[in-house]
Write a protein that holds these residues in place. Sequence first.
Motif, mmCIF file in Angstrom:
data_model
loop_
_atom_site.group_PDB
_atom_site.id
_atom_site.type_symbol
_atom_site.label_atom_id
_atom_site.label_comp_id
_atom_site.label_asym_id
_atom_site.label_seq_id
_atom_site.Cartn_x
_atom_site.Cartn_y
_atom_site.Cartn_z
ATOM 1 N N THR A 75 -94.317 -21.332 51.976
ATOM 2 C CA THR A 75 -94.914 -20.963 53.256
ATOM 3 C C THR A 75 -95.914 -19.835 53.066
ATOM 4 O O THR A 75 -97.006 -19.843 53.641
ATOM 5 N N ALA A 97 -94.412 -17.246 60.033
ATOM 6 C CA ALA A 97 -93.820 -18.455 59.469
ATOM 7 C C ALA A 97 -92.893 -18.126 58.299
ATOM 8 O O ALA A 97 -91.788 -18.677 58.197
ATOM 9 N N VAL A 150 -89.083 -19.324 58.593
ATOM 10 C CA VAL A 150 -88.918 -20.683 58.076
ATOM 11 C C VAL A 150 -87.507 -20.944 57.547
ATOM 12 O O VAL A 150 -86.964 -22.042 57.712
ATOM 13 N N ARG A 198 -87.632 -25.858 59.173
ATOM 14 C CA ARG A 198 -88.995 -26.387 59.166
ATOM 15 C C ARG A 198 -89.316 -27.156 60.453
ATOM 16 O O ARG A 198 -90.375 -26.983 61.057
ATOM 17 N N PRO A 211 -98.553 -23.620 57.226
ATOM 18 C CA PRO A 211 -97.760 -23.347 56.024
ATOM 19 C C PRO A 211 -96.384 -23.986 56.067
ATOM 20 O O PRO A 211 -95.857 -24.416 55.026
ATOM 21 N N VAL A 212 -95.782 -24.066 57.250
ATOM 22 C CA VAL A 212 -94.490 -24.740 57.368
ATOM 23 C C VAL A 212 -94.654 -26.228 57.070
ATOM 24 O O VAL A 212 -93.819 -26.845 56.395
#
Length: 445
Positions: free
Chosen positions: A152, A315, A319, A324, A368-369
């Motif tokens: 992430t 994130a 995360v 997610r 990014p996730v």
Amino acid sequence: MSSAPLPSGTSIVQELPFKWKVQGTIFIIGGLGFMFDAWDVTLNGALIPLVAEQWGLDRPTAALLGTSNLVGMALGAFLWGGIADRYGRKNAFSLTLLMFSLFTILGALSPNFGFFVAFRFLAGVGLGGCIPVDYALVGEFTPSKLRGRVLTAMDGWWPVGAALSFFVSGWVMATADNWRLILAVMILPAFMVYLVRRSMPESPLFLAAKGRDAEARAVIDQLVERTGADKRDYVIEPVQLPKAPRWWEQVASLWKYSWKITATSWLLFMTILLVYYLALTWLPSILTEAGMAQSTSFFATAVMALMGLVGVVIAALLVERVGRKWLLAISAPISGIVLIVVAQNLQVPATAIAWVLVFGVVVQVAIPVLYAYVSELYPTELRASGFGWASTMSRFAAGFGPLLFAALWPVVGLGWLFAGATVLVLLAVLFMSRFAPETRGMRLD
């Protein structure tokens, strides 16, 4: 009484302590390549109005510049992902930037728009391999308990690259007024990253999967020594690998492995990144047509991209706690809704820019996730190609999306265009919630 079985070499790698001088170095080198990917994609938004002015192009014709670059990246994503799965992460890791640097030089020397479009396409083919190869390599070196957070955090390089692209574009146009220099600025650092990448080790998971046991042991032993972990006996798992597949066989193997996972990956990539690329490609033009000076629109979009670092931090912090799927389900649709709000407030520039900055944060919670999630859905032998094909589909969608956007903009208006893109994101999220697993804490195999 029988003794406990020895652990595998791949599990040893994923249980090592995280050290900045070891896995952190790989994270930084991989991230720099990702930064140049962001820089180059974002550059389309700056170049489109500049080359349109120089060569007298209408909006749909100028949009071909972004389409050619993103379609080149789409082809590069699956070509380099397949190369990484067949011949190694390390070789693909370095050659992607070399090809990008060469054709960026030629692009800066283009005598007309046709040559420029062709060279931007070929540069895209080179750089399109960065994301799938980088994520596969960094993910396979990262301890499993930190993998989601590290992957992430990889996306933190994206807003840096995107912001640099617009800042440099604004600075060059304010001082030299020459768009060719915008391309020239990014060539030297990209080539330097290529040279650094040559010293990277090969992924031990890849070596083990290819039956290169001695090489895998050498890398694993070096990792254990450099991280200061306790030395333990381990085994390299024997793996029977089929003949390297052709691209259509590669696609078939992804769908055969799991149609639900592959469909989820493609739908999420295509819709979420379509929203983001539409913003990157057209926000400078949208802000300029709303009355903002061109250089100011570049700087405003650069700040939006830089605000994405806040989203990446959010994130990375959430995360592993939230998972997610929940983060994607919340942040992805909200990013599209914010763009609708931007379109409705263009008559008030200060308000529109404020919402543009909010978009920069929210969308970089989702992206990014998304990258971490999809990279974890496939096993080692399909990871780079699975991620690469998902990235390929997003580049095609984002490549042809701006063409459709440019044609429909004067017909239906910005608000309805962004609303349509948001509906597509919602449909992809609903599909994910029904058919894809949560990967939080899952060990890679």
